[in-house]
Design a protein around this motif. Structure first.
Motif, PDB file in Angstrom:
ATOM      1  N   SER A 178     -63.807 -42.052  52.231  1.00 35.17           N
ATOM      2  CA  SER A 178     -62.788 -42.989  52.905  1.00 35.17           C
ATOM      3  C   SER A 178     -61.405 -42.870  52.847  1.00 35.17           C
ATOM      4  CB  SER A 178     -63.381 -44.321  52.528  1.00 35.17           C
ATOM      5  OG  SER A 178     -63.019 -44.743  51.234  1.00 35.17           O
ATOM      6  N   LEU A 179     -60.714 -42.208  51.763  1.00 32.52           N
ATOM      7  CA  LEU A 179     -59.459 -41.896  51.578  1.00 32.52           C
ATOM      8  C   LEU A 179     -58.886 -40.914  52.476  1.00 32.52           C
ATOM      9  CD1 LEU A 179     -59.582 -41.832  47.428  1.00 32.52           C
ATOM     10  CD2 LEU A 179     -58.965 -43.709  49.050  1.00 32.52           C
ATOM     11  N   THR A 180     -57.581 -41.239  52.951  1.00 30.14           N
ATOM     12  CA  THR A 180     -56.963 -40.193  53.734  1.00 30.14           C
ATOM     13  C   THR A 180     -56.502 -38.906  52.826  1.00 30.14           C
ATOM     14  OG1 THR A 180     -54.870 -40.823  53.399  1.00 30.14           O
ATOM     15  CG2 THR A 180     -56.005 -42.132  54.965  1.00 30.14           C
ATOM     16  N   VAL A 181     -56.212 -38.049  53.466  1.00 31.45           N
ATOM     17  CA  VAL A 181     -55.844 -36.837  52.726  1.00 31.45           C
ATOM     18  C   VAL A 181     -54.554 -37.049  51.762  1.00 31.45           C
ATOM     19  CG1 VAL A 181     -54.847 -34.390  53.004  1.00 31.45           C
ATOM     20  CG2 VAL A 181     -56.598 -35.149  54.415  1.00 31.45           C
ATOM     21  N   ASP A 182     -53.697 -37.904  52.454  1.00 28.77           N
ATOM     22  CA  ASP A 182     -52.488 -38.035  51.688  1.00 28.77           C
ATOM     23  C   ASP A 182     -52.854 -38.903  50.419  1.00 28.77           C
ATOM     24  OD1 ASP A 182     -50.628 -36.749  53.414  1.00 28.77           O
ATOM     25  OD2 ASP A 182     -50.101 -38.454  54.551  1.00 28.77           O
ATOM     26  N   GLU A 183     -53.691 -40.047  50.683  1.00 26.96           N
ATOM     27  CA  GLU A 183     -54.076 -40.702  49.281  1.00 26.96           C
ATOM     28  C   GLU A 183     -54.760 -39.969  48.414  1.00 26.96           C
ATOM     29  OE1 GLU A 183     -55.110 -45.095  51.424  1.00 26.96           O
ATOM     30  OE2 GLU A 183     -56.595 -43.528  51.603  1.00 26.96           O
ATOM     31  N   VAL A 184     -55.784 -38.991  48.891  1.00 28.18           N
ATOM     32  CA  VAL A 184     -56.168 -38.114  47.717  1.00 28.18           C
ATOM     33  C   VAL A 184     -55.340 -37.125  47.249  1.00 28.18           C
ATOM     34  CG1 VAL A 184     -58.037 -36.020  47.548  1.00 28.18           C
ATOM     35  CG2 VAL A 184     -58.381 -37.997  49.036  1.00 28.18           C
ATOM     36  N   TYR A 185     -54.176 -36.708  47.723  1.00 27.28           N
ATOM     37  CA  TYR A 185     -53.215 -36.002  47.125  1.00 27.28           C
ATOM     38  C   TYR A 185     -52.240 -36.842  46.245  1.00 27.28           C
ATOM     39  CZ  TYR A 185     -53.233 -31.524  49.548  1.00 27.28           C
ATOM     40  OH  TYR A 185     -53.385 -30.395  50.182  1.00 27.28           O
ATOM     41  N   ALA A 186     -52.167 -38.089  46.552  1.00 25.11           N
ATOM     42  CA  ALA A 186     -51.466 -39.131  45.669  1.00 25.11           C
ATOM     43  C   ALA A 186     -52.213 -39.336  44.561  1.00 25.11           C
ATOM     44  CB  ALA A 186     -51.255 -40.295  46.301  1.00 25.11           C
ATOM     45  N   VAL A 187     -53.585 -39.736  44.607  1.00 22.75           N
ATOM     46  CA  VAL A 187     -54.408 -40.047  43.322  1.00 22.75           C
ATOM     47  C   VAL A 187     -54.503 -38.984  42.401  1.00 22.75           C
ATOM     48  CG1 VAL A 187     -56.878 -40.720  42.507  1.00 22.75           C
ATOM     49  CG2 VAL A 187     -55.897 -42.001  44.513  1.00 22.75           C
ATOM     50  N   SER A 188     -54.669 -37.580  42.963  1.00 15.16           N
ATOM     51  CA  SER A 188     -54.504 -36.371  42.077  1.00 15.16           C
ATOM     52  C   SER A 188     -53.402 -36.407  41.359  1.00 15.16           C
ATOM     53  CB  SER A 188     -54.584 -35.315  43.102  1.00 15.16           C
ATOM     54  OG  SER A 188     -56.108 -35.202  44.078  1.00 15.16           O
ATOM     55  N   ALA A 189     -52.239 -36.450  42.011  1.00 14.43           N
ATOM     56  CA  ALA A 189     -50.871 -36.647  41.490  1.00 14.43           C
ATOM     57  C   ALA A 189     -50.860 -37.780  40.251  1.00 14.43           C
ATOM     58  CB  ALA A 189     -49.849 -36.736  42.355  1.00 14.43           C
ATOM     59  N   TYR A 190     -51.387 -38.794  40.439  1.00 18.23           N
ATOM     60  CA  TYR A 190     -51.686 -39.957  39.534  1.00 18.23           C
ATOM     61  C   TYR A 190     -52.415 -39.520  38.257  1.00 18.23           C
ATOM     62  CZ  TYR A 190     -51.782 -44.678  37.716  1.00 18.23           C
ATOM     63  OH  TYR A 190     -51.814 -45.535  36.634  1.00 18.23           O
ATOM     64  N   LEU A 191     -53.364 -39.064  38.678  1.00 20.01           N
ATOM     65  CA  LEU A 191     -54.303 -38.667  37.316  1.00 20.01           C
ATOM     66  C   LEU A 191     -53.837 -37.528  36.846  1.00 20.01           C
ATOM     67  CD1 LEU A 191     -57.825 -39.140  38.996  1.00 20.01           C
ATOM     68  CD2 LEU A 191     -56.873 -40.566  37.706  1.00 20.01           C
ATOM     69  N   LEU A 192     -53.114 -36.745  37.238  1.00 25.34           N
ATOM     70  CA  LEU A 192     -52.348 -35.513  36.542  1.00 25.34           C
ATOM     71  C   LEU A 192     -51.209 -36.184  35.714  1.00 25.34           C
ATOM     72  CD1 LEU A 192     -52.633 -32.785  39.386  1.00 25.34           C
ATOM     73  CD2 LEU A 192     -53.996 -32.814  37.321  1.00 25.34           C
ATOM     74  N   PHE A 193     -50.567 -36.905  36.393  1.00 27.86           N
ATOM     75  CA  PHE A 193     -49.510 -37.756  35.538  1.00 27.86           C
ATOM     76  C   PHE A 193     -49.952 -38.197  34.311  1.00 27.86           C
ATOM     77  CE2 PHE A 193     -47.405 -41.538  34.805  1.00 27.86           C
ATOM     78  CZ  PHE A 193     -46.364 -41.155  34.067  1.00 27.86           C
ATOM     79  N   LEU A 194     -50.995 -39.181  34.624  1.00 24.56           N
ATOM     80  CA  LEU A 194     -51.618 -39.788  33.427  1.00 24.56           C
ATOM     81  C   LEU A 194     -51.932 -39.172  32.305  1.00 24.56           C
ATOM     82  CD1 LEU A 194     -53.765 -42.673  35.257  1.00 24.56           C
ATOM     83  CD2 LEU A 194     -51.465 -42.914  34.077  1.00 24.56           C
ATOM     84  N   ASN A 195     -52.138 -37.905  32.531  1.00 28.55           N
ATOM     85  CA  ASN A 195     -52.984 -36.891  31.804  1.00 28.55           C
ATOM     86  C   ASN A 195     -51.822 -36.118  31.304  1.00 28.55           C
ATOM     87  OD1 ASN A 195     -56.081 -36.793  30.909  1.00 28.55           O
ATOM     88  ND2 ASN A 195     -55.611 -37.252  33.212  1.00 28.55           N
ATOM     89  N   GLY A 196     -50.547 -36.357  31.504  1.00 24.65           N
ATOM     90  CA  GLY A 196     -49.583 -35.627  30.788  1.00 24.65           C
ATOM     91  C   GLY A 196     -49.366 -34.249  31.351  1.00 24.65           C
ATOM     92  N   ILE A 197     -49.864 -33.879  32.588  1.00 19.70           N
ATOM     93  CA  ILE A 197     -49.914 -32.625  33.143  1.00 19.70           C
ATOM     94  C   ILE A 197     -48.762 -32.563  34.145  1.00 19.70           C
ATOM     95  CG2 ILE A 197     -51.311 -30.858  34.591  1.00 19.70           C
ATOM     96  CD1 ILE A 197     -53.747 -32.351  33.388  1.00 19.70           C
ATOM     97  N   VAL A 198     -48.455 -33.170  34.956  1.00 13.51           N
ATOM     98  CA  VAL A 198     -47.442 -33.294  36.023  1.00 13.51           C
ATOM     99  C   VAL A 198     -46.336 -34.323  35.498  1.00 13.51           C
ATOM    100  CG1 VAL A 198     -48.704 -32.245  37.721  1.00 13.51           C
ATOM    101  CG2 VAL A 198     -48.167 -34.705  37.759  1.00 13.51           C
TER     102      VAL A 198
END
Length: 173
Positions: A123-143
């Motif tokens: 149900s997420l848009t492509v942009d939302e999936v990219y955004a959540v991916s970015a957020y999770l990578l940030f929370l893990n100190g990767i980006v």
């Protein structure tokens, strides 16, 4: 050969043709239906769709759609923990998260796109999936906090545990 083995073989041969007949269930998938479900993303990022999302946008989507299940900061709740665990995989109590275990960032997109959120998969848009991916990578100190993820950026992310898997001999898709 014993008599009961011959009996089993004979029964199998007699029943075989009935199994090969169609059951009359379902209909063949149309090319459009197959294309709609052909959403696999390879570990190298091939087939990632056009779009993008930032860490800040991902935080908003995560808070609205994911936090109730995975915890406010990805620490886990009803659902799996997504953050932390670095350095624990070789211990007696490994913590497998996006940051400690996940080998390829594009497959994070694939999983979120295909299966999340739990109550409304895909149900997420492509942009939302990219955004959540970015957020999770940030929370893990990767980006970094100002990261913007799109197909090239996500494909370029090197996950901390990338080299600790047995290589898959199959060609990338």
């Amino acid at each position: 050969m014993r008599w009961h083995e011959l009996l089993v073989i004979g029964a199998t041969l007699l029943a075989g043709p009935a199994w090969s007949e169609p059951f009359g269930l379902g209909t063949p998938a149309t090319p459009e239906q197959v294309e709609a479900w052909d959403i696999s993303i390879g570990r190298n990022g091939e087939n990632l769709p056009e779009g993008d999302g930032t860490v800040a946008e991902g935080k908003v989507v995560y808070e609205e759609r994911c936090a109730a299940y995975h915890g406010e900061a990805g620490e886990g709740g009803i659902g799996d923990r997504l953050v932390g665990g670095q350095g624990t995989l070789a211990t007696d109590k490994p913590v497998k998260t996006v940051g400690s275990y996940w080998p390829y960032a594009p497959t994070l997109f694939d999983y979120i796109n295909r299966a999340m959120p739990m109550d409304a998969p895909q149900s997420l848009t492509v942009d939302e999936v990219y955004a959540v991916s970015a957020y999770l990578l940030f929370l893990n100190g990767i980006v970094p906090e100002d990261a913007r993820m799109d197909a090239p950026a996500l494909s370029a992310v090197v996950m901390p545990n990338r080299d600790n898997f047995v290589p898959d001999p199959r060609p990338d898709i």
